[in-house]
Design a protein around this motif. Structure first.
Motif, PDB file in Angstrom:
ATOM      1  N   LYS A 281       0.611  -1.082  -0.249  1.00 49.17           N
ATOM      2  CA  LYS A 281      -0.010   0.165   0.092  1.00 49.17           C
ATOM      3  C   LYS A 281       0.608   1.209  -0.178  1.00 49.17           C
ATOM      4  N   ASN A 282       1.334   1.449   0.704  1.00 45.24           N
ATOM      5  CA  ASN A 282       2.610   2.617   0.943  1.00 45.24           C
ATOM      6  C   ASN A 282       3.972   2.594   0.119  1.00 45.24           C
ATOM      7  N   THR A 283       4.077   1.719  -0.077  1.00 43.94           N
ATOM      8  CA  THR A 283       5.174   1.738  -2.005  1.00 43.94           C
ATOM      9  C   THR A 283       3.888   1.947  -3.373  1.00 43.94           C
ATOM     10  N   GLY A 284       2.697   1.384  -3.361  1.00 44.79           N
ATOM     11  CA  GLY A 284       1.741   1.916  -4.588  1.00 44.79           C
ATOM     12  C   GLY A 284       1.471   3.105  -4.194  1.00 44.79           C
ATOM     13  N   ILE A 289       3.309   9.054  -7.342  1.00 43.03           N
ATOM     14  CA  ILE A 289       3.241  10.234  -7.405  1.00 43.03           C
ATOM     15  C   ILE A 289       3.892  10.229  -8.701  1.00 43.03           C
ATOM     16  N   LEU A 290       5.266   8.802  -8.079  1.00 44.32           N
ATOM     17  CA  LEU A 290       6.315   9.302  -9.895  1.00 44.32           C
ATOM     18  C   LEU A 290       5.838   9.274 -11.411  1.00 44.32           C
ATOM     19  N   LYS A 293       3.821  11.815 -12.635  1.00 44.70           N
ATOM     20  CA  LYS A 293       4.687  13.026 -12.779  1.00 44.70           C
ATOM     21  C   LYS A 293       4.920  11.945 -14.442  1.00 44.70           C
ATOM     22  N   ILE A 294       5.286  10.704 -15.184  1.00 49.81           N
ATOM     23  CA  ILE A 294       6.342  10.111 -15.490  1.00 49.81           C
ATOM     24  C   ILE A 294       4.713  10.348 -17.092  1.00 49.81           C
ATOM     25  N   THR A 295       3.872   9.964 -16.491  1.00 50.73           N
ATOM     26  CA  THR A 295       2.941  10.430 -17.734  1.00 50.73           C
ATOM     27  C   THR A 295       2.282  11.895 -17.837  1.00 50.73           C
ATOM     28  N   GLU A 296       2.599  12.411 -17.024  1.00 52.74           N
ATOM     29  CA  GLU A 296       2.152  13.473 -17.520  1.00 52.74           C
ATOM     30  C   GLU A 296       2.925  14.058 -18.468  1.00 52.74           C
ATOM     31  N   GLU A 327      -3.835   2.738  -7.060  1.00 51.26           N
ATOM     32  CA  GLU A 327      -4.348   4.252  -7.103  1.00 51.26           C
ATOM     33  C   GLU A 327      -3.403   5.111  -8.333  1.00 51.26           C
ATOM     34  N   SER A 328      -2.735   4.445  -9.315  1.00 52.36           N
ATOM     35  CA  SER A 328      -2.156   4.830 -10.371  1.00 52.36           C
ATOM     36  C   SER A 328      -2.970   4.585 -11.475  1.00 52.36           C
TER      37      SER A 328
END
Length: 1086
Positions: A281-284, A289-290, A293-296, A327-328
């Motif tokens: 959960k924490n890693t996801g 967030i990363l 940022k990458i997709t945008e 979440e991603s």
């Protein structure tokens, strides 16, 4: 080929070199060793591997500072040995790995050593070669918990090089080496396929590096565009392969809640990660967030290969990690659907395939969490859509709409969850209405008029592609990119396909009624909704659950159609019309045939004495009608042959608009007629009209009785006549009589529209019933053929002339003379008929009754009678149209002299008045009618023409000649020039057809002589020569004498001394302005 194939031979050669290198570590000794190694076979070198590696490793491990060149030579030599052999011992693999990694580490600063780029590149290649040289399962034993510190150290070094180095070559090499370390290289059988246990062990191991790898690679990916696309592509590949491996749902489902306790030290244990639920959960959350940022960043990367790799990233993470990276899912889906309409065909194709794969596997629809996220994203986008459409540029609008379209495609039937929300439906509708607002400030739309009736004709190949795709080009207020409009159409079509059509139509109908400002946009959206609901050209990624039946769709179309064609929405003001408006065309100062001024000039037009609609409102009305017409075409395309059931209500309004004077409306209506033909299965527009003529004729008859309420009724008949054939005439004969009766009632108010219909009618009759007699050979423009024909008609009569022929000729002449002078009565006709007893058929019971005239002759006669009265109308526009109709009447009636001659007698005074006392435009048109009459009526016009018209024509030519001789090149664009040209071109054929006498021919010749001067415009000279060519055929001798008197090229000597010489003019003057044209005419005469 190696020289030393056996270990013994190789050892003998390599031993002294290795010993020397162990004693003295120099670059020369290392290079000497590498040279000797190149002569040893791979098999022999494999046996001596550790022996050869010893001096090299010893050199690296020797304490104290060493030259970079020495370390580089050792690493390169070591790389050569590893590339030719296999490492079969786990301990050797781990030691070599550590020794090579240490070459780039500075113990003092605890960071990358400041060494040369060449050494860095050599070490990276050495590490990569080492990992590839691991034999069999040795590579898997390397990845055990105890290796974590050393492996983490190497990963950190490589990430640092990829992120900090300026050399593109080092960046790419370090990323490729990182792929090898993480078992992601593209080599076959490296490693072999892993089983579940091995995958889980490696996943636990790589999980320790995931934070560092993901953050460092994110910085590389989102770095400067100038670093090159290959670096970003490699970084993306490592990112999604690493994340996809560590966070794979299949692995995480097998993770036990209690972590295993490997036999390693405390230090290593702290580095290990247990992938339990909280860690996932924490890693996801952090990865989300990363990933966002990458997709945008990558979505707008200029290189298509980078965007293509982003699609791969989305595919891997959504298919393998849909649960762990929930979440991603939003950013990933947004990136995917945003690239559906990418400018690169490769990216487009990959996105389309992936979307279809997601739909087939029900990745989104079958996953409640993903479907909820997608619905929420669509909710959010629908909420912000009005703001985005108002603030973004064209590229931003394109990206936003591409995203919206992709969401619709992925959600499919579940889009109704969004549409059922009143707030979101209103926001969505507001955004679409806002962005589709048209720019109606262009004055050209109102200016462009349909002046020619030929514009109503439809070419046979008017629509070779799908008709509904032929949307009229339009201009919008908030965007100019055509791609944005295409996307908006697709969005509306998908809404119609997947959404609740009743709900959508009702909502946009409310907007249609709510304000005039929304009406055009709402109509465009309604058109596309119906097209989409029919499922035509819609890319369906899902199995549609409920399809709308044809009956339901037809019911919706019927309601929209009734709204479109209602009185308040169909008959909008599109132009400022006035019966006297054409007087503005008058240009004072132009020379007509006479100097008299037309007595019906109007100083001011009523239309301009009161305020009228603005240009913007007229344009808005024009576009609304065009959009509604296009909608009818799209409805026909959507319903197919079912649209035949709606033709009774749809066809008549469309035909009305096809005859509209506004060019844009007429063009769109004509295109809609073709669309209906295609959709309903009619072979042609003619077939459509003939099959549905009863609807149309009935509507015309009823509306003619209330012309004030239906002023456009004559246009329907005009369009029918332009696009049908002779089989239509019996069906519309009664309607034509109704039109003529109505014209008699409203000639002072509605004459313009009725005359247009009469012109279409007579043009159709002339085309449908061409004359096959000799008179049909006399065409207006073929003056040469006409002249030769008239010269040869008398030849056969001279050879076989009898007394009876002469007597009959005299009687016919006297009869035609009486008719020409108007001395004819019904009593004279009866006496003439009684003098010659007719041959009575035994079966004919009424011998005195003439056979009925053909229908087209009756119509032409009735029309010509009306034209005689309308020739003196005060409106120039109507007079011009009437003259055109009169000309066609003569053509149609040419075979019925008994009908034509009395009507021509009645029309003559008004025609003469137009020729002598009207503006230049009317004179041109009247002269054209005179030419046609001359060809069809012959002797009937001779005396009238010579008495009433010829003096005016010749006088006008003489008056204008000095003006045209002095004028410049601009003169050829004036009406005066066009009038001179028309008279000169027509005089010759008229003189020949009417067989004028010598005196009249002399008048014509005298008036035209001055136009043979080289000072006249070239076209007038050519026209004057054509006059004399015709005069040569009538009286060649006098024409020859006249030309020689003007300019004589030769000196004629009398054949005998007793004869006096004949004086001819200007025989010696070579610079005469008439010389060139006279010489050419004399050559033609010979």
């Amino acid at each position: 080929m190696a020289v030393f194939d056996t270990p013994e031979e190789a050892f003998g050669v390599l031993r002294p070199v290795c010993v020397q290198l162990t004693k003295t570590q120099t670059v020369e000794n290392v290079e000497h060793l590498q040279t000797q190694l190149q002569a040893v076979s791979d098999s022999a070198l494999q046996e001596l591997q550790q022996y050869v590696l010893f001096p090299l490793r010893f050199t690296l491990k020797t304490p104290g500072p060493k030259r970079e060149s020495l370390i580089q030579s050792v690493v390169e030599c070591l790389t050569f040995v590893l590339s030719s052999t296999c490492v079969k011992e786990q301990e050797l693999l781990q030691e070599l790995f550590s020794e090579l990694s240490a070459c780039l580490y500075s113990p003092n600063s605890q960071k990358l050593a400041a060494v040369s780029e060449e050494l860095k590149l050599a070490v990276i290649r050495g590490l990569s070669t080492l990992m590839h040289s691991a034999y069999g399962d040795i590579i898997l034993t390397f990845y055990e918990p105890s290796i974590l510190p050393r492996l983490g150290f190497a990963v950190s070094l490589l990430l640092g090089l990829a992120e900090q180095e300026k050399s593109k070559q080092i960046k790419i090499a370090s990323l490729k080496c990182l792929q090898v370390l993480l078992l992601q290289c593209d080599c076959q059988d490296h490693p072999r396929s892993l089983d579940e246990t091995e995958q889980q062990q490696l996943g636990d191991l790589f999980a320790s590096f995931l934070p560092g790898i993901s953050t460092a690679l994110t910085r590389v990916i989102t770095g400067d565009f100038k670093q090159g696309h290959s670096i970003v592509v490699s970084s993306l590949k490592i990112f999604y392969k690493t994340v996809g491996f560590v966070m794979a749902d299949e692995q995480l489902r097998r993770i036990s809640k209690v972590p295993a306790k490997p036999a390693v030290g405390q230090r290593v244990t702290e580095l290990m990660v247990h992938r339990e639920a909280d860690w996932v959960k924490n890693t996801g959350d952090k990865l989300a967030i990363l990933i966002k940022k990458i997709t945008e960043y990558v979505s707008v990367h200029p290189h298509w290969k980078v965007r293509l790799e982003l699609v791969e990233l989305v595919e891997v993470l959504l298919l393998k990690c849909s649960q762990s990276l929930i979440e991603s899912a939003g950013p990933l889906l947004k990136a995917l659907v945003g690239l559906v309409n990418d400018e690169s065909p490769e990216v487009q194709s990959k996105c389309s395939k992936l979307l279809r794969h997601f739909a087939d596997q029900k990745v989104v629809v079958g996953n409640r969490a993903l479907a909820d996220i997608l619905s929420e994203s669509l909710h959010s986008l629908a909420t912000s859509l009005p703001r985005l459409m108002n603030s973004q540029d064209d590229q931003g609008k394109f990206s936003t709409l591409s995203l919206f379209l992709g969401y619709l495609k992925l959600l499919g039937p579940k889009v109704n969850f969004v549409l059922n929300s009143v707030v979101h439906l209103q926001r969505l509708a507001k955004a679409l209405i806002q962005v589709l607002e048209l720019d109606v400030a262009d004055i050209k739309i109102v200016e462009e008029r349909r002046w020619n009736a030929e514009d109503l004709n439809v070419s046979p190949n008017a629509s070779s592609v799908r008709p509904w795709n032929q949307v009229q080009r339009r201009y919008f207020r908030f965007f100019t990119d055509e791609r944005v409009f295409l996307l908006l159409r697709q969005v509306c079509q998908l809404l119609g396909y997947y959404g609740n059509l009743y709900l959508l139509v009702d909502h946009f109908m409310e907007l249609y009624h709510e304000s005039v400002v929304y009406r055009k946009q709402a109509a465009m959206i309604l058109n596309e909704l119906v097209t989409g609901a029919a499922g035509l050209e819609v890319e369906d990624l899902h199995e549609k659950h409920t399809e709308m039946s044809p009956e339901e769709l037809r019911g919706i179309v019927t309601s929209i159609l009734e709204e479109y064609t209602s009185q308040e929405n169909w008959y909008l003001v599109t132009c400022i019309e006035t019966e006297e408006g054409e007087e503005l065309m008058k240009q004072p100062g132009l020379q007509a045939i006479t100097s008299n001024v037309h007595t019906h000039q109007v100083l001011s037009s009523p239309a301009f004495s009161k305020p009228g609609p603005t240009i913007c409102s007229l344009n808005s009305n024009i576009w609304q009608i065009c959009i509604q017409l296009e909608g009818i075409g799209q409805f026909a395309y959507a319903l197919g042959k079912d649209f035949r059931l709606l033709l009774m209500s749809a066809l008549y309004p469309v035909f009305e608009k096809a005859g509209d004077q506004t060019l844009l409306i007429s063009q769109v209506a004509t295109s809609t007629m073709v669309d209906i033909c295609h959709a309903c299965g009619y072979d042609s527009l003619q077939h459509l009209i003939n099959q549905n003529s009863d609807y149309l004729v009935n509507g015309i008859s009823l509306n003619l009785r209330h012309l004030a309420l239906h002023p456009h009724t004559p246009k329907v008949l005009e369009v029918m006549l332009r696009n049908s054939d002779a089989s239509l005439l019996p069906l519309v004969a009664d309607v034509v009589q109704d039109v003529l009766v109505t014209l008699d009632q409203f000639y002072d108010k509605r004459a313009a529209s009725f005359v247009s219909v009469l012109h279409a009618l007579l043009a159709a009759l002339a085309q449908w019933f061409p004359d096959t007699g000799d008179m049909g050979q006399l065409q207006e423009q073929s003056s040469e053929a006409e002249g030769s024909h008239s010269c040869q008609t008398a030849a056969p009569l001279e050879n076989s002339t009898t007394a009876e022929d002469i007597e009959q000729f005299v009687l016919n002449y006297l009869k035609e003379k009486d008719v020409a002078e108007g001395n004819v009565s019904a009593f004279d006709n009866e006496e003439e008929e009684l003098s010659d007893p007719p041959k009575v058929d035994e079966n004919d019971t009424l011998p005195d009754v003439e056979p009925p005239l053909p229908v087209h002759i009756q119509i032409a006669r009735d029309v010509m009678e009306r034209c005689i009265h309308l020739l003196s109308d005060k409106s120039l526009k109507i007079r011009l149209k009437v003259l055109d109709v009169l000309n066609l009447c003569v053509v149609v009636l040419q075979s019925q002299k008994n009908q034509l001659l009395p009507l021509a007698h009645r029309a003559w005074p008004s025609l003469v008045h137009r020729l002598t006392n009207d503006g230049p435009l009317a004179v041109l048109r009247a002269f054209k009618v005179l030419q046609t009459l001359g060809g069809k009526c012959g002797d009937f016009l001779r005396s009238r023409f010579c008495k009433d018209v010829l003096p005016k024509l010749t006088g006008s030519l003489v008056t204008q000649a000095p003006i045209s001789a002095r004028a410049g090149p601009v003169y050829s664009h004036t009406l005066a020039f066009k009038l001179q040209l028309a008279v000169l071109q027509g005089l010759g054929p008229l003189c020949q057809r009417l067989d004028l006498g010598e005196g009249d021919l002399n008048k014509v010749a005298d008036a035209c002589l001055i136009y043979l001067s080289a000072k006249q415009p070239v076209k007038l000279q050519e026209a004057a020569r054509s006059v004399f060519l015709h005069l040569m055929k009538v009286d060649p001798d006098s024409t020859w004498l006249l030309l020689n008197q003007l300019h004589c090229p030769l000196q004629f000597t009398p054949p005998h001394a007793s004869l006096r010489p004949v004086p001819l003019g200007m025989a010696s003057e070579q610079q005469s302005p008439y010389a060139s044209n006279v010489l050419q005419l004399l050559r033609d005469l010979q």
